[in-house]
Design a protein around this motif. Sequence first.
Motif, mmCIF file in Angstrom:
data_model
loop_
_atom_site.group_PDB
_atom_site.id
_atom_site.type_symbol
_atom_site.label_atom_id
_atom_site.label_comp_id
_atom_site.label_asym_id
_atom_site.label_seq_id
_atom_site.Cartn_x
_atom_site.Cartn_y
_atom_site.Cartn_z
ATOM 1 N N TYR A 47 35.949 42.337 38.265
ATOM 2 C CA TYR A 47 36.684 43.147 37.292
ATOM 3 C C TYR A 47 37.976 42.441 36.880
ATOM 4 C CZ TYR A 47 39.321 47.044 35.301
ATOM 5 O OH TYR A 47 40.052 47.847 34.453
ATOM 6 N N PRO B 49 36.634 38.573 34.835
ATOM 7 C CA PRO B 49 35.250 38.752 34.372
ATOM 8 C C PRO B 49 34.554 37.461 33.954
ATOM 9 C CG PRO B 49 36.821 39.601 32.754
ATOM 10 C CD PRO B 49 37.600 39.294 33.986
ATOM 11 N N TYR C 137 36.151 53.235 41.089
ATOM 12 C CA TYR C 137 34.880 52.991 41.780
ATOM 13 C C TYR C 137 34.609 54.058 42.841
ATOM 14 C CZ TYR C 137 31.290 50.369 44.364
ATOM 15 O OH TYR C 137 30.125 49.978 44.988
ATOM 16 N N PHE D 279 40.697 49.556 39.682
ATOM 17 C CA PHE D 279 39.234 49.463 39.723
ATOM 18 C C PHE D 279 38.679 50.269 40.891
ATOM 19 C CE2 PHE D 279 35.574 47.494 41.812
ATOM 20 C CZ PHE D 279 34.611 47.599 40.809
#
Length: 919
Positions: free
Chosen positions: A420, A423, A327, A323
């Motif tokens: 993430y 969730p 990101y 992630f």
Amino acid sequence: MGEGFYISKVVALTGLVIAAAALATIIALSVVYSQERSKNQQVLPTTSGPNTTSTPSTTPSGPKEPWDYYRLPGNLSPVYYNNTLWPRLQPNADGLYIFTGHSRVVFRCVNKTDLILIHSNRLNFTKFEGFHAILKGLDGATAPTMKETRLVEPTQFLVIQLNEPLQQGSMYELYTEFVGELSDDLGGFYRSEYDEDGVKKVVATTQMQPTDARKAFPCFDEPAMKAVFHMTLIHPQGTVALSNSMNYEPVSITVDGESLIQTSFEPTEIMSTYLLAFVVCEFTYIGSNPDAEVLIRIWARRKAIEEGQGDYALEKTGPILAFFENYYNSSYPLRKSDQIALPDFAAGAMENWGLITYRETALLYNPGVSSNGDKEWVATVISHELAHMWFGNLVTMRWWNDLWLNEGFATYVSYLGADYAEPEWNMKELIVLNEIIGVMSVDASAYSHPLSSKEEEILRPDQINQLFDSITYSKGSAVLRMLSEFITEAVFSKGLHTYLEEFQYSTTGYKDLWKHLQMAVDKADIQLPHSVEDIMNRWILQMGFPVVTINTRTGKITQEHFLLDPESVVDRPSEFNYEWFVPLTWIKKGGSEQQFWFLSKEVTNPDLVVGDADWLVANINMKGFYRVNYDEANWERLIAKLSSNDVDMDISVINRAQIIDDAFNLAKAKIINTTLALRTTTFLNKEFEYMPWETARRNLNYFFLMFDRTEVYGPMKAYIRKQVTPLFHHFEALTLNWTKIPENHTDQYNQVNAISLACSAGVEGCKELTSGWFKEWMNNPAVNNINVNLKSTVYCNAIAAGGEKEWDFAWKMYMNATIATEAEKLMYALSCTKEPWLLNRYIQLCLDPEKIRKQDVAFTLVYIARNAIGHPLVWDFLRGNWDYLLNEYGRGSISLSRILNGLTERFSTQFEYKQVGIQ
């Protein structure tokens, strides 16, 4: 400690008579509260942050030499270190655990100088011909001879004076040999101990942040002094050695007839000393596929790994790492990510590059024993530390005054990473409860501090340590979240990418971040009323935040610096005169969200006017770091709306929590009356969501702290009992008479609130329920069927309702616990007893590290102090053992700050203030 709280018999009797009527109880409580608060204004600081107006001089008086200052002069720049360390995992003849080592540091002379200053603390050096080191020139440079070497303890320097100067641009090597203590002080190179199958095991491990690398080897111990590290560890057979980078094949060696292992490691990336880590232990690990691009390993005690306690961390580390790569739009820069759970660790975790160290409770998770909250903690801490791999490690703040840039950022994005990975948890909402609401109370003190201080204000190690507080972490995350909201998350992420790309392997200040975010804003053509820098500097360079007052009849809005004690004197100057650029958001009844930039002390906006039957809520989902006050009519309409049956369709769960929190804090500040604040809780008997209940519980807890030793306590309990009874029965039905666990993440939290509040308020059947569960366990200690989420509150309530038998059982279970999260729950529950002599016994056990680990002493004392019976006992203990605690933890330490902050929560009188005379 009830001195100063005088409650008249008339008020007390009146309160008892009207206890059955909730609203009348509220009025009685608010009157008493207002009277008592006006008599006994809060006078204690609510944050341990630096107050530079009272900071003593950081250097001796009179003429000063370079070594009298705490900062390096900058004449030398390290290039690489070559360190070899040998920790002894058995005590020597004197009973001491030691390590020996030698270090070669290669440095470049930036400016011509005849002086070498290098940090060193608590190291005993071998002397070579009377000097503490050997200096060698490299690449044709000639090393000057030494005039004198000595150790300067106050500023923690090894001082080397030369007969001739070092030449600008030339390279030199400094060689030292030394001995240090592998102590149990949880800093530098230290030891951690644990029991495995009745055998004591010793771990040699590190915690360098912020200024303790100098306790392991001489070094240029400042964040900007980045270098490459070549590490070699010598360690016993049967142990493994870890460090930041991958190891070469270990080799067997013999030293003085002892068979040992020598493990060398690949050179690290260019990095700061505080990120260096190395561990020698008998741990084992579980890991990802060895052929994976990034090797992920979870290390812990052998039994913990065998029981599967590292499985969850391994499962979530890969996705969270992926992630952040996405990101930041930047690949993870290392070949491996080791994460290790340590039995003794002062902080929650430490982001050492490639070898992250954790408390066991922050990395290990056992589904059969650990709670939902334990699981969330593991996910968010892992996410926090992995976020640092780029923001903090790859790009590092130049000096500690911008620590918030590292920690505030990692705290904010840790919720994105955890969201993430999980969730279903709504982590993006929980940041409001976990970080923002709490820190607003801290930042509303006249003793708070800005996020970014001036470099000259943060010099000594104790001043640096004081920055590791909730302002740095939680407020830092709040203002970055606010920034991300008004420029959008996508633009925020793009600005981070170019920032990381430009400054990788280097150091920066906050202005560099503003510059790159502005570039992203310009590219996206987002219109702001001022530059990112102009807007954000008002949030980071002055302490505190505004309360925005909205008159919904006229549209007039004003802002002023919000202080919980409006009579306190703010003596910290602000170049912005405590005025902020506020991204004001709101919704009206039946409308959609609107935004307006509030850029001055006062303005009128007709869009904020509502009709007599309408209402307005501002600061939607608490995106902004400010409080909101309204005209009385709008408050009344909001309370009426909250009490209606369709509230959740129009006012979000975050805003329902915000209304309660704003109202209570405005009442503390005497901006609105306490009756109004208390009335914002009347809808709770219809509310089943976690965030409003948790916010109300925290705010009402303040009233309990102030009044649980007074005659008002009875009416307070009656009101809470009325409000929480529907919640208690809601979860009784939802869980089929307490036989199943709620599916929703926050429902699991709110079930804890339902039982905890119901038992403390005397809801019928609650104490019998918790005591019954506990007795079942006592009757069969090998089988604990108590719901893992409810363990803390069940243990606590059962021990509070019981006596010595219950306490002794819990103590035995604590001592035998092999899972850290279970031990932590029992450690808390033991503080709940109502027997003073048992609490005193518990306090004395804090002096024995074989019983209460050193890392847990501060938490244990705070738990006991939160018990009304235990509070005076801890206060007496603290005063009687202050010198011992100061010696064990050090002035300005996180542990001492925790103890003092926790202990003074109940203090509110001038008499109590005068008692805080510890120097």
